[in-house]
Design a protein around this motif. Sequence first.
Motif, mmCIF file in Angstrom:
data_model
loop_
_atom_site.group_PDB
_atom_site.id
_atom_site.type_symbol
_atom_site.label_atom_id
_atom_site.label_comp_id
_atom_site.label_asym_id
_atom_site.label_seq_id
_atom_site.Cartn_x
_atom_site.Cartn_y
_atom_site.Cartn_z
ATOM 1 N N PHE A 71 -0.003 -12.878 13.454
ATOM 2 C CA PHE A 71 0.632 -11.566 13.570
ATOM 3 C C PHE A 71 0.548 -10.833 12.243
ATOM 4 C CE2 PHE A 71 2.539 -14.234 16.756
ATOM 5 C CZ PHE A 71 2.807 -13.408 17.836
ATOM 6 N N GLN A 72 0.825 -9.531 12.316
ATOM 7 C CA GLN A 72 0.907 -8.721 11.101
ATOM 8 C C GLN A 72 2.079 -7.761 11.218
ATOM 9 O OE1 GLN A 72 -2.084 -5.523 9.809
ATOM 10 N NE2 GLN A 72 -2.702 -7.295 8.559
ATOM 11 N N SER A 73 2.938 -7.750 10.202
ATOM 12 C CA SER A 73 4.118 -6.882 10.172
ATOM 13 C C SER A 73 3.980 -5.857 9.067
ATOM 14 C CB SER A 73 5.393 -7.705 9.946
ATOM 15 O OG SER A 73 5.700 -8.483 11.086
ATOM 16 N N THR A 74 4.301 -4.590 9.399
ATOM 17 C CA THR A 74 4.282 -3.508 8.425
ATOM 18 C C THR A 74 5.696 -2.985 8.222
ATOM 19 O OG1 THR A 74 2.030 -2.858 9.056
ATOM 20 C CG2 THR A 74 3.358 -1.240 7.854
ATOM 21 N N PHE A 75 6.177 -3.056 6.987
ATOM 22 C CA PHE A 75 7.504 -2.566 6.616
ATOM 23 C C PHE A 75 7.342 -1.239 5.865
ATOM 24 C CE2 PHE A 75 7.835 -7.116 7.013
ATOM 25 C CZ PHE A 75 9.072 -7.335 7.602
ATOM 26 N N TYR A 76 8.162 -0.246 6.207
ATOM 27 C CA TYR A 76 8.083 1.071 5.584
ATOM 28 C C TYR A 76 9.201 1.222 4.548
ATOM 29 C CZ TYR A 76 4.832 2.037 9.358
ATOM 30 O OH TYR A 76 3.756 1.984 10.216
ATOM 31 N N ASN A 133 0.850 -1.183 0.000
ATOM 32 C CA ASN A 133 0.000 0.000 0.000
ATOM 33 C C ASN A 133 0.886 1.233 0.000
ATOM 34 O OD1 ASN A 133 -2.375 -1.576 0.214
ATOM 35 N ND2 ASN A 133 -2.160 -1.677 2.451
ATOM 36 N N GLY A 134 1.177 1.753 -1.184
ATOM 37 C CA GLY A 134 2.040 2.925 -1.280
ATOM 38 C C GLY A 134 3.441 2.615 -0.778
ATOM 39 N N ASN A 135 3.843 3.308 0.286
ATOM 40 C CA ASN A 135 5.185 3.105 0.838
ATOM 41 C C ASN A 135 5.212 2.055 1.941
ATOM 42 O OD1 ASN A 135 3.824 4.515 2.798
ATOM 43 N ND2 ASN A 135 5.559 5.818 3.348
ATOM 44 N N LYS A 136 4.199 1.227 2.031
ATOM 45 C CA LYS A 136 4.127 0.200 3.052
ATOM 46 C C LYS A 136 3.949 -1.176 2.421
ATOM 47 C CE LYS A 136 1.748 3.253 6.352
ATOM 48 N NZ LYS A 136 0.517 3.404 7.168
ATOM 49 N N VAL A 137 4.581 -2.183 3.057
ATOM 50 C CA VAL A 137 4.327 -3.581 2.729
ATOM 51 C C VAL A 137 3.791 -4.243 3.986
ATOM 52 C CG1 VAL A 137 5.335 -5.798 2.072
ATOM 53 C CG2 VAL A 137 6.092 -3.708 0.940
ATOM 54 N N VAL A 138 2.582 -4.807 3.886
ATOM 55 C CA VAL A 138 1.918 -5.405 5.044
ATOM 56 C C VAL A 138 1.835 -6.910 4.831
ATOM 57 C CG1 VAL A 138 -0.152 -5.429 6.483
ATOM 58 C CG2 VAL A 138 0.577 -3.298 5.388
ATOM 59 N N SER A 158 10.512 -3.825 -5.625
ATOM 60 C CA SER A 158 9.292 -4.425 -6.193
ATOM 61 C C SER A 158 9.070 -5.748 -5.494
ATOM 62 C CB SER A 158 9.412 -4.621 -7.702
ATOM 63 O OG SER A 158 10.289 -5.691 -8.001
ATOM 64 N N LEU A 159 7.803 -6.136 -5.320
ATOM 65 C CA LEU A 159 7.491 -7.391 -4.633
ATOM 66 C C LEU A 159 8.091 -8.583 -5.359
ATOM 67 C CD1 LEU A 159 3.742 -6.859 -3.582
ATOM 68 C CD2 LEU A 159 5.771 -6.798 -2.111
ATOM 69 N N ASN A 160 8.118 -8.534 -6.681
ATOM 70 C CA ASN A 160 8.612 -9.675 -7.458
ATOM 71 C C ASN A 160 10.111 -9.908 -7.283
ATOM 72 O OD1 ASN A 160 6.071 -10.226 -8.500
ATOM 73 N ND2 ASN A 160 6.368 -8.896 -10.287
ATOM 74 N N LYS A 161 10.837 -8.836 -6.853
ATOM 75 C CA LYS A 161 12.288 -8.951 -6.698
ATOM 76 C C LYS A 161 12.714 -8.896 -5.230
ATOM 77 C CE LYS A 161 13.308 -6.885 -11.202
ATOM 78 N NZ LYS A 161 14.023 -5.794 -11.898
ATOM 79 N N THR A 162 11.764 -9.193 -4.338
ATOM 80 C CA THR A 162 12.045 -9.121 -2.896
ATOM 81 C C THR A 162 11.595 -10.408 -2.222
ATOM 82 O OG1 THR A 162 11.677 -6.734 -2.968
ATOM 83 C CG2 THR A 162 11.686 -7.761 -0.799
ATOM 84 N N SER A 163 12.335 -10.813 -1.194
ATOM 85 C CA SER A 163 12.020 -12.039 -0.457
ATOM 86 C C SER A 163 11.720 -11.733 1.006
ATOM 87 C CB SER A 163 13.184 -13.039 -0.534
ATOM 88 O OG SER A 163 13.386 -13.481 -1.858
ATOM 89 N N PHE A 164 10.892 -12.581 1.591
ATOM 90 C CA PHE A 164 10.595 -12.534 3.021
ATOM 91 C C PHE A 164 11.622 -13.415 3.732
ATOM 92 C CE2 PHE A 164 7.959 -14.116 6.699
ATOM 93 C CZ PHE A 164 7.868 -12.900 7.352
ATOM 94 N N TYR A 165 12.242 -12.887 4.782
ATOM 95 C CA TYR A 165 13.379 -13.540 5.461
ATOM 96 C C TYR A 165 12.970 -13.871 6.895
ATOM 97 C CZ TYR A 165 17.985 -13.268 7.917
ATOM 98 O OH TYR A 165 19.086 -13.470 8.698
#
Length: 471
Positions: free
Chosen positions: A427-432, A356-361, A443-450
């Motif tokens: 849980f829910q994590s919000t990254f800025y 959502n804009g500058n956030k990844v939830v 971009s989401l396609n070039k990013t991984s959850f660690y």
Amino acid sequence: MDNNEVKKAIDQLHVPDEAVLKAIQQGINRNEQTKSASSTRKWLISGVAAATIIGGTFTSGFISPHMNKVLAQAPLIGDLYKKFGDDMGANLADQHLVTSLNETSTKNGVEVTLTSAYFDGDVVSVTGHVNDEVENGINEKGEVSFDMNFENEKGDSDIWKNGGMTKKINKVNGGYDFQWIITYPYDEFNTNFTLPITIRDINGIKGDWNFDVPLTQRENETIVVNHTENYPKDQTSFTVEKINKANASSTLTYKVFSPYKRDQIDFKKAVDDKGNVLYTFSNTNVLTERKVEGGYIKTIRKPFEKLQKDIKSITLYPAVMDIREEPATHSLNASTFTLKSKRSDLGVHVQDVKQNGNKVVITYVLENFPKRSRSQQEILRQNLGYTLMLVDSVSANKIDLDHAFPPEHHRISRNDVVILNNKTNQFQSTFYLDGDEKIENFSLNKTSFYFDFSMFIEGKEFKPFTIKLPN
């Protein structure tokens, strides 16, 4: 010979400080035990010649400055260690087993004086004083930091830094008193040597403050054990090699074999046959580490309390204190996926990923995590805020235990965590994306959850075993 000539002659005498103190203390102890004149004469005769000369100087109206320093420092050193909370140092000072120092070096207005040192077991301690000119450095007032090396080494390659270093600071008139506690790094003990110390930076103030500190360990006895205990199911073994007995402490040297290089395997505690707990969770010093067929062997030395003379056996409680595995990652090009731990039954099921804009939830459920109280659940929430990360795909493919933290501009590690459901561990994590940490061209396609499961895997205890001590 007049008083001045006697004084001059005494000053030229080299008399070991600790020998003088010991002789005087022995005399005082004997004098307190009996009031008879014969006992007093015995003490006067049995004291070393230098102590007898000191006795004569009282009636002459002066004491040699050298002797005066010795007499004055005996209780002061013990008090100094008490102020640092160092019971071992206070104990050794009472026995006159602390070396008095008077080494001073001044650079750029900052004067450093080393005042005392002791060496017992694998513990090396040095105390000193730095004047208040150190407050002109970059640190906040009341903070003192030293960048130093030993034996003319440089940087972090210094073997004396492998066992960690404790630095204690006390504010006093005119500056700061300090104590450094370091771990002797070598397998075999050299009980009488000189340790070169170089301070290169104090509070950001540059200048080489150089010292040579004499270290002597008065009592040192080695007990050879050579006991091996195997745990085939866990592919782990312990070989207790020896115990070294010093004046106020002891050390245990042993080898550990494990198929896992990064695991912290140790003894949680040791208990002698009298029921005395010799240590619990004390520091360890890894002396050597090498790869062999099927795993790794580490040689470790661990400090504990001084053994009583009549102890016949010690029971050791081994455990894996910290289980390590490679972090798990998954691309965010999918909105649902599951990560599994390789060395436990823990898992993370990601239920939703949104930008959502500058956030990844990211919404997720922790699987097979133990039930926790409300306060423990809050601690878990806080830990997730620092242990979860978003990592670009290039860095995610290079993550291993040696480079577990991705480089700057390739990660976002800080996230705000909320608990959605206590019972289900949701849980829910919000990254800025526009915070202090950024991922270039995100971009989401070039990013991984660690996710690093090592942070949450509980340790494992082995069955205790007993070693017998030779008579």
